[in-house]
Design a protein around this motif. Structure first.
Motif, PDB file in Angstrom:
ATOM      1  N   SER A   1       0.804  -1.344   0.026  1.00  0.00           N
ATOM      2  CA  SER A   1      -0.075   0.238   0.076  1.00  0.00           C
ATOM      3  C   SER A   1       0.924   1.110   0.073  1.00  0.00           C
ATOM      4  CB  SER A   1      -0.988   0.102   1.136  1.00  0.00           C
ATOM      5  OG  SER A   1      -0.111   0.052   2.372  1.00  0.00           O
ATOM      6  N   TYR A   2       0.487   2.290  -0.802  1.00  0.00           N
ATOM      7  CA  TYR A   2       1.377   3.589  -0.782  1.00  0.00           C
ATOM      8  C   TYR A   2       0.185   4.672  -0.875  1.00  0.00           C
ATOM      9  CZ  TYR A   2       4.991   6.708  -2.483  1.00  0.00           C
ATOM     10  OH  TYR A   2       5.794   7.839  -2.465  1.00  0.00           O
ATOM     11  N   HIS A   3       0.616   5.733  -0.258  1.00  0.00           N
ATOM     12  CA  HIS A   3      -0.028   7.036  -0.324  1.00  0.00           C
ATOM     13  C   HIS A   3       0.596   8.075  -1.302  1.00  0.00           C
ATOM     14  CE1 HIS A   3      -2.323  10.760   0.746  1.00  0.00           C
ATOM     15  NE2 HIS A   3      -3.286   9.689   1.307  1.00  0.00           N
ATOM     16  N   SER A   4       0.040   8.389  -2.192  1.00  0.00           N
ATOM     17  CA  SER A   4       0.571   9.426  -3.121  1.00  0.00           C
ATOM     18  C   SER A   4      -0.655  10.459  -3.262  1.00  0.00           C
ATOM     19  CB  SER A   4       0.766   8.889  -4.522  1.00  0.00           C
ATOM     20  OG  SER A   4      -0.253   8.809  -5.087  1.00  0.00           O
TER      21      SER A   4
ATOM     22  N   GLU B   1      -3.375   0.178  -3.582  1.00  0.00           N
ATOM     23  CA  GLU B   1      -2.519  -1.096  -3.390  1.00  0.00           C
ATOM     24  C   GLU B   1      -1.615  -1.210  -4.800  1.00  0.00           C
ATOM     25  OE1 GLU B   1      -5.010  -4.019  -1.956  1.00  0.00           O
ATOM     26  OE2 GLU B   1      -5.540  -3.043  -0.015  1.00  0.00           O
ATOM     27  N   TYR B   2      -0.708  -1.725  -4.643  1.00  0.00           N
ATOM     28  CA  TYR B   2       0.131  -2.203  -5.886  1.00  0.00           C
ATOM     29  C   TYR B   2       0.936  -3.649  -5.508  1.00  0.00           C
ATOM     30  CZ  TYR B   2      -0.380   3.067  -6.480  1.00  0.00           C
ATOM     31  OH  TYR B   2      -0.850   4.326  -6.553  1.00  0.00           O
ATOM     32  N   LYS B   3       0.720  -4.241  -6.965  1.00  0.00           N
ATOM     33  CA  LYS B   3       1.556  -5.450  -6.892  1.00  0.00           C
ATOM     34  C   LYS B   3       2.844  -5.018  -7.387  1.00  0.00           C
ATOM     35  CE  LYS B   3       1.822 -10.152  -8.719  1.00  0.00           C
ATOM     36  NZ  LYS B   3       1.403 -11.115  -9.522  1.00  0.00           N
TER      37      LYS B   3
ATOM     38  N   GLY C   1      11.945  -1.056  -8.488  1.00  0.00           N
ATOM     39  CA  GLY C   1      12.986   0.197  -8.479  1.00  0.00           C
ATOM     40  C   GLY C   1      12.312   1.529  -8.417  1.00  0.00           C
ATOM     41  N   SER C   2      11.038   1.402  -8.491  1.00  0.00           N
ATOM     42  CA  SER C   2      10.219   2.636  -8.178  1.00  0.00           C
ATOM     43  C   SER C   2      10.053   3.184  -6.572  1.00  0.00           C
ATOM     44  CB  SER C   2       8.927   2.746  -8.925  1.00  0.00           C
ATOM     45  OG  SER C   2       8.289   1.784  -8.081  1.00  0.00           O
ATOM     46  N   THR C   3       9.692   4.584  -6.483  1.00  0.00           N
ATOM     47  CA  THR C   3       9.259   4.924  -5.107  1.00  0.00           C
ATOM     48  C   THR C   3       8.471   4.066  -4.458  1.00  0.00           C
ATOM     49  OG1 THR C   3       9.817   7.104  -6.000  1.00  0.00           O
ATOM     50  CG2 THR C   3       8.809   6.937  -3.764  1.00  0.00           C
ATOM     51  N   ILE C   4       7.432   3.534  -4.953  1.00  0.00           N
ATOM     52  CA  ILE C   4       6.442   2.595  -4.345  1.00  0.00           C
ATOM     53  C   ILE C   4       7.251   1.330  -3.972  1.00  0.00           C
ATOM     54  CG2 ILE C   4       4.316   1.325  -4.693  1.00  0.00           C
ATOM     55  CD1 ILE C   4       3.389   3.867  -6.592  1.00  0.00           C
TER      56      ILE C   4
END
Length: 202
Positions: free
Chosen positions: A156-159, A166-168, A185-188
């Motif tokens: 889970s990530y808040h932007s 939610e992201y896989k 490799g992304s911020t998430i």
């Protein structure tokens, strides 16, 4: 056994999963069903008191071994286990059924704390133990949380743009247009909170 230390002051035991599985396998093979229940109760009490120190990887491995051992032990009594995993609701149900009739003998439920990372194998081990009336190991209920996301994890990530989502996590360069995904490799991929790490243990 080797590689086991006991700190008398902090009452901390360090033992590898292979050593623990070897010990369990040897003991379980010699126990009756009644003795098996007593054994699990005593082990659960010991772990709660002595705070066995294990990594999350070791606890998941222990859970998978625990599931296999209990299923094998009770399969000889004419029952089998069906698991119902609901990752969205973060629950696992273990249904113990009689092979001859399909009748449900007992069931156990594990529900992940909202603040913890869901893992289907730990959930299965907890639900299975509850289904058979065995104490749940301290380590299953107090497993360390994942330190960082890995490929396959759900985070889970808040932007500011999308809010909490939610992201896989997928490998860098993989297509991400079919479902909410983020490259490792992304911020998430670096900062997301892991909420389900089951895939890394498949």
């Amino acid at each position: 056994m080797t590689n086991k230390t006991l700190n008398q002051t902090e009452s901390t035991v360090e033992i590898s999963y292979p050593e623990l599985k070897e010990l369990f396998t040897d003991i379980l093979a010699k126990l009756s069903e009644e003795d098996l229940r007593d054994f699990h109760e005593e082990v659960g009490t010991m772990l709660a008191v002595d705070k066995v120190t294990m990594t999350r990887d070791e606890i998941v491995a222990l859970a998978k071994g625990d599931i296999s051992l209990i299923e094998e032990r009770f399969s000889k009594t004419g029952v089998s286990v069906e698991f119902v995993v609901n990752a969205e609701k973060r629950t696992v149900v273990a249904l113990v059924k009689f092979n001859s009739t399909g009748y449900i003998r007992s069931r156990g439920i594990a529900k992940c704390d909202p603040n913890d990372c869901f893992n289907e194998y730990i959930g299965k081990a907890i639900a299975l133990r509850r289904a058979f009336g065995n104490p749940v190991m301290y380590e299953y209920l107090n497993a360390p949380q994942p330190e960082e996301p890995l490929v396959g994890d759900l985070v889970s990530y808040h932007s500011g743009l999308y809010g909490l989502a939610e992201y896989k996590i997928v490998v860098d360069g993989a297509p991400v247009f079919r479902r909410p995904c983020a490259h490792i490799g992304s911020t998430i991929g670096k900062e997301g909170k892991v909420i389900d790490d089951s895939a890394r243990y498949k």
